[in-house]
Each structure stands twice: as C-alpha cells, then as structure tokens.
Design a protein around this motif. Structure first.
Motif, PDB file in Angstrom:
ATOM      1  N   LYS A  79       0.831  -1.207   0.000  1.00  0.00           N
ATOM      2  CA  LYS A  79       0.000   0.000   0.000  1.00  0.00           C
ATOM      3  C   LYS A  79       0.866   1.258   0.000  1.00  0.00           C
ATOM      4  N   ASP A  80       2.016   1.183   0.656  1.00  0.00           N
ATOM      5  CA  ASP A  80       2.887   2.351   0.766  1.00  0.00           C
ATOM      6  C   ASP A  80       3.791   2.541  -0.450  1.00  0.00           C
ATOM      7  N   PRO A  83       0.986   3.103  -4.161  1.00  0.00           N
ATOM      8  CA  PRO A  83      -0.349   3.635  -3.866  1.00  0.00           C
ATOM      9  C   PRO A  83      -1.187   3.917  -5.107  1.00  0.00           C
ATOM     10  N   HIS A  84      -0.547   3.939  -6.290  1.00  0.00           N
ATOM     11  CA  HIS A  84      -1.307   4.181  -7.515  1.00  0.00           C
ATOM     12  C   HIS A  84      -2.089   2.952  -7.955  1.00  0.00           C
ATOM     13  N   TRP A  87      -4.828  -0.095  -3.218  1.00  0.00           N
ATOM     14  CA  TRP A  87      -5.531   0.778  -2.284  1.00  0.00           C
ATOM     15  C   TRP A  87      -6.510  -0.024  -1.439  1.00  0.00           C
ATOM     16  N   SER A 402       1.728  11.199  -3.156  1.00  0.00           N
ATOM     17  CA  SER A 402       1.174  11.166  -1.802  1.00  0.00           C
ATOM     18  C   SER A 402      -0.148  10.403  -1.763  1.00  0.00           C
ATOM     19  N   SER A 403      -0.908  10.471  -2.866  1.00  0.00           N
ATOM     20  CA  SER A 403      -2.164   9.734  -2.972  1.00  0.00           C
ATOM     21  C   SER A 403      -2.660   9.818  -4.406  1.00  0.00           C
ATOM     22  N   ARG A 404      -3.549   8.924  -4.777  1.00  0.00           N
ATOM     23  CA  ARG A 404      -4.146   9.001  -6.111  1.00  0.00           C
ATOM     24  C   ARG A 404      -5.007  10.252  -6.241  1.00  0.00           C
ATOM     25  N   GLN A 405      -5.627  10.668  -5.150  1.00  0.00           N
ATOM     26  CA  GLN A 405      -6.457  11.870  -5.182  1.00  0.00           C
ATOM     27  C   GLN A 405      -5.601  13.101  -5.482  1.00  0.00           C
ATOM     28  N   GLN A 406      -4.419  13.167  -4.842  1.00  0.00           N
ATOM     29  CA  GLN A 406      -3.519  14.290  -5.098  1.00  0.00           C
ATOM     30  C   GLN A 406      -3.038  14.272  -6.545  1.00  0.00           C
ATOM     31  N   ARG A 428      -4.918   5.742 -11.626  1.00  0.00           N
ATOM     32  CA  ARG A 428      -4.916   4.433 -10.975  1.00  0.00           C
ATOM     33  C   ARG A 428      -4.204   3.361 -11.787  1.00  0.00           C
TER      34      ARG A 428
END
Length: 505
Positions: A79-80, A83-84, A87, A402-406, A428
């Motif tokens: 997960k770390d 992350p793309h 999830w 940092s995240s897929r949202q970012q 993703r």
C-alpha cells in the motif's frame, strides 16, 4: 543481440510476479540480472488473479497463521510503495447461520485485525438495511479491510524498477537449454543458457539461475536443466467472470457457499463486477478457460445472495488462470485443492561443482516481494558482499505520489483538457508514469489518434516503447483493461497500427 555471450550474476526464467520481483530485488542490490520470459510479462497466472492484496481470512481456518501474518505485513508495505495501483477496500461478509457461528467469525476477524500492525480500518459487525443489494434473508454480517491491486500492472512496474536498476528484461524469449561451463578467468562454474527470441538464438552466461516459471517450473527443470525436485505441482484453475455492476457501493462482498468455499464480488473498472474464484484441478496447461460448470457455480452463489439475479447472458468477459500449488511427491495425503497451502517454497538444487540453481514453488501476489527478498538472500554465499534488500521502502515506478487523489488533482490542473474518466484511469493505472506520455501536450489532439474509449496514440506508443507491449492484447488486457470495451473492429485497428509500426521500424 547485445547480450549474446554476456556474463550475468543472475539469470531468471519467468516473467510473472515472482520473476520480476526477484529481478528487481537482485538488481537493486547491485547484481547484474537478465530475465527471460517466453511470452508477455504477466501473460499467465499473474494477470488472472482476483486482484487482491490480502492476508487470506479463510486461511485462519486452516491454522496458517504464519502465512496470514506475512501477507498482512506485506499488505501494508505494498500500500505504501505502490499507492497508484494498490488501495484499501472494505469487504462485506453476509452471515450464513448454518455455516459459521458469529463468535467464530468475530474471533477470526479479531485475529485478522491484530496479527500484524496495520493502518487499515478495523472490522465491525453490520446490520443490513432495506436498501442493501443483498436478499432480505441476510439481516446481519461483518465488514473488514483488505486491498485491491491491478495485478498485471504490479508485474510491469516491478519490471520497470528492475530495468531502472540495470536489469535486462527480455520478453518473447524462451530458455531452450542450459549446461555447466567453466571459464578460464572465473574459478567457479557457471550456467550457459541458450535463449530463443522471435528472431534469433543466442547464449548468455549466468553465475546463478532462478527458475520462476510458475506452473511450468518442473517442466523447465526437466527440459532445460535435466533436474528433478521433491515437489510435485498441482495445477489448480481459478476462473472469474465479469458482469455489469450489480451493486453501487465501493465495497466488495465475500460470499460463503455451502461447500465452505468463498466467492468474491468486487467492484471492477467502475462499470462492472468481478466475480470469482473457483478451485478446479487441471491435468494440463493448454486451453485454460472457464467451464460451463464453473459459470453455473459462480452464478448460483451470487444469485443465492443478491437481489439482482444473473444468467450466463450477463457475462461480458471471463478469464482463467492456473495456480501452481505444490506438495511433496508421493504424499500419502490426498489434499483437496482448497486445502493446499498458498505459501511458497524456494528449493535449492545444490550439487558439487554446479552453479546455484533455485526453483520457486507456489506463492501469492500478496507475498511476492517477501519471496523475492528471500530468494536473493539464498545467493549470499555466492555473492558475499550482497547488501540487504531495500524494496520494502522504495516506491515502485509511478508510486512516488502522496495519494491518487492528489495525483488526480495535479493531472487535472496540468492538463485541464483531459476528460475526468481519462484522468481517473491514468491516476490508478500509471501513477506519476502518466507524465511520461502526457509531457508537453497542450490539447487532446496532441495525444494523437483515439483508438477507442480514450486509448490515445501517445499512450499506445509509450506502452510499446517503454513497457514491453507488442500486441493489441498486451495493451488491452494487461497494460490496461480496455478490452472490456473494445469491439473486434477496434481491436483490429489497434493491431494494424502496431503492425505498421513494426514494419516501418
């Protein structure tokens, strides 16, 4: 061929998740590595999974606590570092009163939550409301956490990571035979391997070889090395079907059947539900596809649980893969397929005056990185200055976000002309690798021809040049999942474009 007669520290046979994971771990530690794969990367078992990174809740019933804990620890790592494409996902387990008691399930979930330190949301009991997609007979259940993964892309990004560390990745290249040789300048014996690509035969030399051929592991041993193993491989077919989405929540469902097996119903590519898997013993590795019995089995389990009823006519796509499970040869126990261990074994074919040869048996997508680390550790006697593995803390290619949202916000801001569904898919599937083919595009036209459903020319060119894709199938089913949408004519047009590029090249 640039690698003809070249000496490598390690040659790996097999381009599934175990092979590329080993290639990355070894190359990251400084070994010179060559990997050969007879087909496409992730061309078999590694792209035919249930797309989950999970500890395996049901393995607790088999007292495989060590395997579950190892998998849960790896769930956190993956997960770390990816992350793309990895999830968290919530799983809903409807309670079947006649199968397992509530206290037993709660106990199992407690262990699942606490066997390894985890950032995942803890399990809980749930009460189903009238709006539930489940049939009214299901009043209560449980929720717990696991993770989703794009399995084929996990293979690709590990291959990219290995290549970035200096590894040579050869697809459509088969290992034909191997023999022990002695070079004057090298006191230790080595392997000379004859390889066959689509255009030529050539040889390479390896100080060590790892056989990570998956279901074909014993065939490679027999035909290439004239060696044997104490393990026999059991071919266990797992099949999945894809149907139009039957529930709208982001969560998945894990359904208990009367035979005590489980079936997953997973949200898939926004518009679909992925349903699987089965456990069917195979005697051969050709023509692996879902059977009529498997179709009815999966549909019956789903129809026993969900209000929306399915028939074979609802199936949009299906796929099957063979899990190469193993057991000791001449075992007196006739294990059922579902009772065979999902753990892995690393076998050393140690002989005097013979260079190292390791064979990989079993394993899960979830534990591939740990398997790779342990396999390379087995070579410490050969490569005495080998440093420890660092793959647990290095982002995989595309995962430096940092995240897929970012990343979604960054792509939307940098390329405001991109449709939302395209930004979602890029985020993703590629993570930050999307910038490799977007680069200086100012509008959608700059990305070239649309082959259908948002598959643009620049993306296709990138996949052909940088991700080892060679056919429309490679692109539509392993690099992306757009094959779910493409018509036969669109597939033919894409293949014609690829063929024209090869001819021109």
């Amino acid at each position: 061929m640039a690698v003809n007669h070249k000496i490598f520290d390690l040659v790996i046979i097999g381009g599934g998740i175990n092979g590329v994971g080993i290639a990355y771990d070894a190359a990251q530690r400084g070994l010179s590595v060559l990997l050969c794969e007879s087909g496409d990367l992730a061309g078999a078992t590694s792209s035919a999974s249930s797309k989950l990174i999970h500890g395996g809740l049901r393995y607790l019933e088999q007292y495989q606590f060590s395997l579950v804990r190892k998998a849960l620890l790896e769930r956190e790592v993956l997960k770390d570092i990816a992350p793309h494409i990895v999830w968290p996902m919530r799983f809903c387990l409807p309670h079947q009163k006649y199968l397992r008691s509530p206290w037993l399930i709660r106990l199992g979930l407690y262990f699942y939550d606490h066997l390894a330190k985890s950032s995942f949301e803890k399990s809980k009991s749930v009460v189903f409301a009238n709006a539930s997609p489940l049939q009214d007979s299901f009043a209560t259940g449980f929720e717990y956490s696991d993770a989703w993964v794009d399995d084929a892309r996990l293979v690709i990004v590990n291959a990219l990571a290995a290549q970035a560390c200096g590894a040579t990745i050869l697809t459509r290249t088969q290992c034909l035979n191997a023999k022990v040789m002695q070079l004057a300048k090298h006191p230790e014996p080595m392997w000379q391997l004859m390889l066959q690509s689509q255009t030529e035969s050539f040889s390479v030399v390896g100080k060590a070889v790892i056989n990570a051929a998956g279901p074909w592991v014993n065939q490679v041993l027999d035909q290439v090395f004239a060696a044997s193993s104490p393990y026999q491989v059991r071919y266990i077919k797992g099949s999945h079907i894809v149907v139009p989405r039957i529930h709208q929540q982001d969560k998945a469902y894990i359904l208990q059947n009367s035979d005590r097996r489980i079936v997953f119903v997973l949200p898939f590519q926004d518009n679909f539900s992925l349903i699987g898997t089965t456990d069917v013993e195979q005697t051969q590795l050709e023509d692996i596809k879902i059977s009529v019995d498997e179709i009815h089995y999966l549909l019956d389990v789903v129809n026993d649980h969900f209000k929306q009823q399915l028939s074979p006519a609802d199936i949009i796509h299906s796929y099957s893969g063979v899990r190469p499970l193993f057991e000791i040869k001449q075992s007196s126990v006739n294990n059922r397929a579902q009772d065979l261990s999902r753990d892995y074994a690393i076998f050393s074919h140690a002989k005097i005056n013979t260079p190292p040869l390791l064979s990989i048996y079993g394993g899960k997508v979830t534990t591939y990185r740990k398997l790779a680390q342990q396999a390379v550790d087995c070579l410490i006697r050969t490569f005495e200055d080998l440093p420890p593995s660092q793959t647990h803390k290095l982002p995989l290619p595309g995962g430096d976000i940092s995240s897929r949202q970012q990343l979604f916000q960054q792509l939307s801001t940098t390329y405001p002309f991109l449709p939302t569904d395209l930004v979602t898919r890029y985020s993703r599937s590629y993570g930050s690798l999307a910038f490799n083919f977007l680069q200086n595009a100012q509008n959608l036209r700059d990305l070239g021809e649309d082959f259908g459903h948002g598959l643009l020319q620049k993306e296709v060119d990138y996949l052909l040049q940088d991700e080892w894709a060679q056919t429309a199938e490679d692109i539509l089913w392993r690099r992306t999942k757009l094959g779910l949408y493409f018509t036969q004519q669109q597939q033919d047009n894409l293949q014609a474009y690829i063929s024209n590029l090869k001819t021109a090249g």
